[in-house]
Design a protein around this motif. Structure first.
Motif, PDB file in Angstrom:
ATOM      1  N   ILE A 150      29.734  97.520  30.470  1.00  0.00           N
ATOM      2  CA  ILE A 150      29.457  96.667  29.308  1.00  0.00           C
ATOM      3  C   ILE A 150      30.570  95.638  29.201  1.00  0.00           C
ATOM      4  CG2 ILE A 150      29.014  96.613  26.828  1.00  0.00           C
ATOM      5  CD1 ILE A 150      28.400  99.640  27.004  1.00  0.00           C
ATOM      6  N   GLU A 151      30.175  94.375  29.043  1.00  0.00           N
ATOM      7  CA  GLU A 151      31.162  93.295  29.029  1.00  0.00           C
ATOM      8  C   GLU A 151      31.306  92.712  27.626  1.00  0.00           C
ATOM      9  OE1 GLU A 151      30.118  89.884  31.430  1.00  0.00           O
ATOM     10  OE2 GLU A 151      32.171  89.140  31.384  1.00  0.00           O
ATOM     11  N   PRO A 152      32.491  92.844  27.007  1.00  0.00           N
ATOM     12  CA  PRO A 152      32.714  92.141  25.741  1.00  0.00           C
ATOM     13  C   PRO A 152      32.662  90.628  26.005  1.00  0.00           C
ATOM     14  CG  PRO A 152      34.474  93.745  26.166  1.00  0.00           C
ATOM     15  CD  PRO A 152      33.664  93.621  27.424  1.00  0.00           C
ATOM     16  N   LEU A 153      31.912  89.908  25.162  1.00  0.00           N
ATOM     17  CA  LEU A 153      31.777  88.450  25.317  1.00  0.00           C
ATOM     18  C   LEU A 153      32.297  87.786  24.042  1.00  0.00           C
ATOM     19  CD1 LEU A 153      28.109  88.286  26.703  1.00  0.00           C
ATOM     20  CD2 LEU A 153      30.234  88.219  28.035  1.00  0.00           C
ATOM     21  N   ASN A 154      32.787  86.572  24.164  1.00  0.00           N
ATOM     22  CA  ASN A 154      33.376  85.931  22.970  1.00  0.00           C
ATOM     23  C   ASN A 154      32.317  85.565  21.921  1.00  0.00           C
ATOM     24  OD1 ASN A 154      32.808  82.878  22.870  1.00  0.00           O
ATOM     25  ND2 ASN A 154      33.280  83.237  25.026  1.00  0.00           N
ATOM     26  N   TYR A 156      31.402  82.982  20.424  1.00  0.00           N
ATOM     27  CA  TYR A 156      30.602  81.757  20.521  1.00  0.00           C
ATOM     28  C   TYR A 156      29.410  81.955  21.456  1.00  0.00           C
ATOM     29  CZ  TYR A 156      34.925  80.255  18.438  1.00  0.00           C
ATOM     30  OH  TYR A 156      36.008  80.182  17.619  1.00  0.00           O
ATOM     31  N   GLU A 157      29.382  83.080  22.151  1.00  0.00           N
ATOM     32  CA  GLU A 157      28.267  83.368  23.066  1.00  0.00           C
ATOM     33  C   GLU A 157      27.334  84.438  22.512  1.00  0.00           C
ATOM     34  OE1 GLU A 157      29.294  83.710  27.198  1.00  0.00           O
ATOM     35  OE2 GLU A 157      30.921  82.271  26.990  1.00  0.00           O
ATOM     36  N   ILE A 158      27.905  85.429  21.783  1.00  0.00           N
ATOM     37  CA  ILE A 158      27.050  86.485  21.220  1.00  0.00           C
ATOM     38  C   ILE A 158      27.792  87.129  20.041  1.00  0.00           C
ATOM     39  CG2 ILE A 158      27.717  88.590  22.499  1.00  0.00           C
ATOM     40  CD1 ILE A 158      24.402  88.368  23.158  1.00  0.00           C
ATOM     41  N   ALA A 183      36.066  93.832  31.743  1.00  0.00           N
ATOM     42  CA  ALA A 183      36.907  92.895  30.980  1.00  0.00           C
ATOM     43  C   ALA A 183      36.930  91.552  31.697  1.00  0.00           C
ATOM     44  CB  ALA A 183      38.317  93.457  30.860  1.00  0.00           C
ATOM     45  N   ASP A 184      36.831  90.467  30.933  1.00  0.00           N
ATOM     46  CA  ASP A 184      36.772  89.108  31.494  1.00  0.00           C
ATOM     47  C   ASP A 184      37.912  88.299  30.869  1.00  0.00           C
ATOM     48  OD1 ASP A 184      36.131  86.333  31.745  1.00  0.00           O
ATOM     49  OD2 ASP A 184      34.011  86.800  32.032  1.00  0.00           O
ATOM     50  N   THR A 185      38.764  87.718  31.715  1.00  0.00           N
ATOM     51  CA  THR A 185      39.941  87.001  31.174  1.00  0.00           C
ATOM     52  C   THR A 185      39.529  85.859  30.238  1.00  0.00           C
ATOM     53  OG1 THR A 185      40.020  85.556  33.129  1.00  0.00           O
ATOM     54  CG2 THR A 185      41.435  87.513  33.156  1.00  0.00           C
ATOM     55  N   PHE A 186      38.406  85.200  30.540  1.00  0.00           N
ATOM     56  CA  PHE A 186      37.980  84.074  29.698  1.00  0.00           C
ATOM     57  C   PHE A 186      37.676  84.544  28.272  1.00  0.00           C
ATOM     58  CE2 PHE A 186      34.600  81.333  27.955  1.00  0.00           C
ATOM     59  CZ  PHE A 186      35.309  80.149  27.882  1.00  0.00           C
ATOM     60  N   HIS A 187      36.948  85.647  28.155  1.00  0.00           N
ATOM     61  CA  HIS A 187      36.594  86.153  26.820  1.00  0.00           C
ATOM     62  C   HIS A 187      37.807  86.784  26.133  1.00  0.00           C
ATOM     63  CE1 HIS A 187      32.492  85.225  27.736  1.00  0.00           C
ATOM     64  NE2 HIS A 187      32.508  86.018  28.795  1.00  0.00           N
ATOM     65  N   MET A 188      38.624  87.504  26.893  1.00  0.00           N
ATOM     66  CA  MET A 188      39.811  88.133  26.286  1.00  0.00           C
ATOM     67  C   MET A 188      40.746  87.073  25.728  1.00  0.00           C
ATOM     68  SD  MET A 188      40.865  91.407  28.629  1.00  0.00           S
ATOM     69  CE  MET A 188      41.098  90.542  30.169  1.00  0.00           C
ATOM     70  N   PHE A 209      36.148  93.861  36.529  1.00  0.00           N
ATOM     71  CA  PHE A 209      37.011  92.829  35.949  1.00  0.00           C
ATOM     72  C   PHE A 209      36.553  91.438  36.396  1.00  0.00           C
ATOM     73  CE2 PHE A 209      40.966  90.664  34.918  1.00  0.00           C
ATOM     74  CZ  PHE A 209      41.436  91.391  33.827  1.00  0.00           C
ATOM     75  N   HIS A 210      36.372  90.521  35.427  1.00  0.00           N
ATOM     76  CA  HIS A 210      36.041  89.116  35.725  1.00  0.00           C
ATOM     77  C   HIS A 210      37.261  88.246  35.491  1.00  0.00           C
ATOM     78  CE1 HIS A 210      31.362  89.153  35.114  1.00  0.00           C
ATOM     79  NE2 HIS A 210      31.737  89.608  36.299  1.00  0.00           N
ATOM     80  N   ILE A 211      37.383  87.219  36.302  1.00  0.00           N
ATOM     81  CA  ILE A 211      38.549  86.362  36.167  1.00  0.00           C
ATOM     82  C   ILE A 211      38.140  84.888  36.218  1.00  0.00           C
ATOM     83  CG2 ILE A 211      39.034  86.665  38.640  1.00  0.00           C
ATOM     84  CD1 ILE A 211      41.932  86.383  38.132  1.00  0.00           C
ATOM     85  N   ASN A 215      40.384  77.486  30.846  1.00  0.00           N
ATOM     86  CA  ASN A 215      39.332  76.470  30.730  1.00  0.00           C
ATOM     87  C   ASN A 215      38.057  76.867  31.480  1.00  0.00           C
ATOM     88  OD1 ASN A 215      40.603  76.391  33.169  1.00  0.00           O
ATOM     89  ND2 ASN A 215      41.175  74.227  33.099  1.00  0.00           N
ATOM     90  N   ARG A 216      38.027  78.054  31.949  1.00  0.00           N
ATOM     91  CA  ARG A 216      36.954  78.622  32.789  1.00  0.00           C
ATOM     92  C   ARG A 216      36.843  77.925  34.143  1.00  0.00           C
ATOM     93  NH1 ARG A 216      31.624  81.822  30.372  1.00  0.00           N
ATOM     94  NH2 ARG A 216      32.356  83.715  31.323  1.00  0.00           N
ATOM     95  N   TRP A 217      37.866  77.159  34.494  1.00  0.00           N
ATOM     96  CA  TRP A 217      37.935  76.618  35.844  1.00  0.00           C
ATOM     97  C   TRP A 217      38.488  77.728  36.752  1.00  0.00           C
ATOM     98  CZ3 TRP A 217      40.157  70.933  35.979  1.00  0.00           C
ATOM     99  CH2 TRP A 217      39.399  70.130  35.122  1.00  0.00           C
ATOM    100  N   VAL A 244      35.590  86.811  40.670  1.00  0.00           N
ATOM    101  CA  VAL A 244      35.810  85.437  40.195  1.00  0.00           C
ATOM    102  C   VAL A 244      34.511  84.888  39.609  1.00  0.00           C
ATOM    103  CG1 VAL A 244      36.313  83.082  40.937  1.00  0.00           C
ATOM    104  CG2 VAL A 244      37.636  85.015  41.884  1.00  0.00           C
ATOM    105  N   GLU A 245      34.552  84.590  38.298  1.00  0.00           N
ATOM    106  CA  GLU A 245      33.395  84.014  37.612  1.00  0.00           C
ATOM    107  C   GLU A 245      33.881  82.756  36.908  1.00  0.00           C
ATOM    108  OE1 GLU A 245      30.044  85.911  34.776  1.00  0.00           O
ATOM    109  OE2 GLU A 245      32.016  85.726  33.875  1.00  0.00           O
ATOM    110  N   CYS A 246      33.848  81.639  37.619  1.00  0.00           N
ATOM    111  CA  CYS A 246      34.386  80.399  37.042  1.00  0.00           C
ATOM    112  C   CYS A 246      33.435  79.241  37.310  1.00  0.00           C
ATOM    113  CB  CYS A 246      35.760  80.106  37.636  1.00  0.00           C
ATOM    114  SG  CYS A 246      35.736  79.706  39.396  1.00  0.00           S
TER     115      CYS A 246
HETATM  116  C1  LER Z   1      29.226  85.305  30.096  1.00  0.00           C
HETATM  117  O1  LER Z   1      30.107  84.461  29.468  1.00  0.00           O
HETATM  118  C2  LER Z   1      29.890  86.158  31.104  1.00  0.00           C
HETATM  119  O2  LER Z   1      31.088  86.265  31.164  1.00  0.00           O
HETATM  120  C3  LER Z   1      29.008  86.868  32.030  1.00  0.00           C
HETATM  121  O3  LER Z   1      29.718  87.733  32.850  1.00  0.00           O
HETATM  122  C4  LER Z   1      27.879  87.519  31.240  1.00  0.00           C
HETATM  123  O4  LER Z   1      27.183  88.506  31.831  1.00  0.00           O
END
Ligand code: LER
Ligand code: MN
Length: 273
Positions: A150-154, A156-158, A183-188, A209-211, A215-217, A244-246
């Motif tokens: 399960i991914e916590p999202l910021n 402004y998205e949900i 965990a995703d660095t952008f949302h954290m 882990f997402h990174i 700036n999501r670049w 890497v999700e950028c």
């Molecule tokens: C959405 O912002 C995100 O980080 C994706 O991984 C959603 O599944």
């Protein structure tokens, strides 16, 4: 820790992807750069030729780390806590297809946007519906040896599950070993008061882990403090994927994926266990 690159088909409703297009080309590009794995974001697994991807991945010697599911929410409105029971049932059916797809690769399945929106319900009401749904899906996943994250999202998205701590509480309510946290660095960077502390709090359930940078670049092009995050990942003994999700920025897909990869190698040199 191992590296992965998120890729998706060109009709993806979600933009924060270095690569969108033919999945085989995405797998080949990830391998060319040096990634250990890809993570594939898929709206409907029945529309994707899994045998072809499996063959390419095996031939190239690259893994599939995880399967993203959020496009089924963004394009079709499928979600696990919809007030309409028929939508909830269709969502569970779709997630079972994602689980079947993931089982071909030993990949995890991501519960991001597809959890759905809380709307006017309280956190507790949404958490109760969500947990009941998740238990059924987790038991199906368990029969296929698949783990859900399960991914916590910021915010402004949900509006449901924005922080690691909230998500950890719900993971405990779900009470299944094959359900953890992504965990995703952008949302954290937006939601956590103290990123290191939050990562430590969820350490025993941190499975993916997402990174991306601030700036999501590509990681390495903004001002996110990766060193402090990697220090704590190293401290807690995290040995999963760093995926890497950028955005394809600052200068296109392959360049972003390459900068991200080089940034990860630099960090691994300092902190690799
Ligand atoms: C959405 O912002 C995100 O980080 C994706 O991984 C959603 O599944
Ligand atoms: Mn993410």
């Amino acid at each position: 820790m191992k590296t992965a690159l998120v890729i998706s088909t060109s009709d993806a409703a979600f933009n924060s992807l270095a690569f969108k297009g033919d999945l085989v080309k995405g797998v080949e590009m990830a391998k060319r750069i040096g990634y250990d794995a890809v993570e594939i974001a898929i709206r409907d697994p029945d529309k994707v030729d899994r045998n072809q991807i499996k063959e390419v991945a095996v031939n190239l010697g690259i893994e599939v780390a995880a399967v993203g599911t959020g496009q089924a929410f963004l394009s079709e409105g499928l979600n696990l806590i919809d007030p309409d029971e028929s939508v909830r049932n269709r969502t569970a059916d779709r997630l079972k297809c994602h689980i079947d797809f993931a089982s071909t690769f030993g990949a995890k399945v991501i519960i991001g946007f597809i959890r759905g929106s809380r709307k006017t319900r309280t956190f507790e009401q949404a958490a109760e519906i969500f947990s009941a749904q998740m238990r059924v899906i987790a038991d199906y996943a368990s029969s296929k040896n698949v783990t859900l994250v399960i991914e916590p999202l910021n915010r402004y998205e949900i509006d449901f599950l924005n922080t690691l701590e909230q998500t950890y509480r719900v993971v405990q309510i779900i009470d299944r070993n094959n359900v953890g946290i992504l965990a995703d660095t952008f949302h954290m960077n937006i939601e956590e008061a103290d990123i290191q502390r939050s990562i430590r709090l969820v350490a025993d359930r941190l499975y993916h882990f997402h990174i991306a940078d601030s700036n999501r670049w590509a990681p390495g092009t903004g001002h996110y403090d990766f060193e402090s995050t990697f220090r704590v990942l190293n401290d807690i003994g995290y040995n999963g994927y760093i995926s890497v999700e950028c955005l394809p920025l600052p200068d296109g897909t392959e360049h972003a994926a390459k900068i991200a990869y080089d940034t990860l190698q630099r960090l691994f040199k300092v902190f690799q266990r």
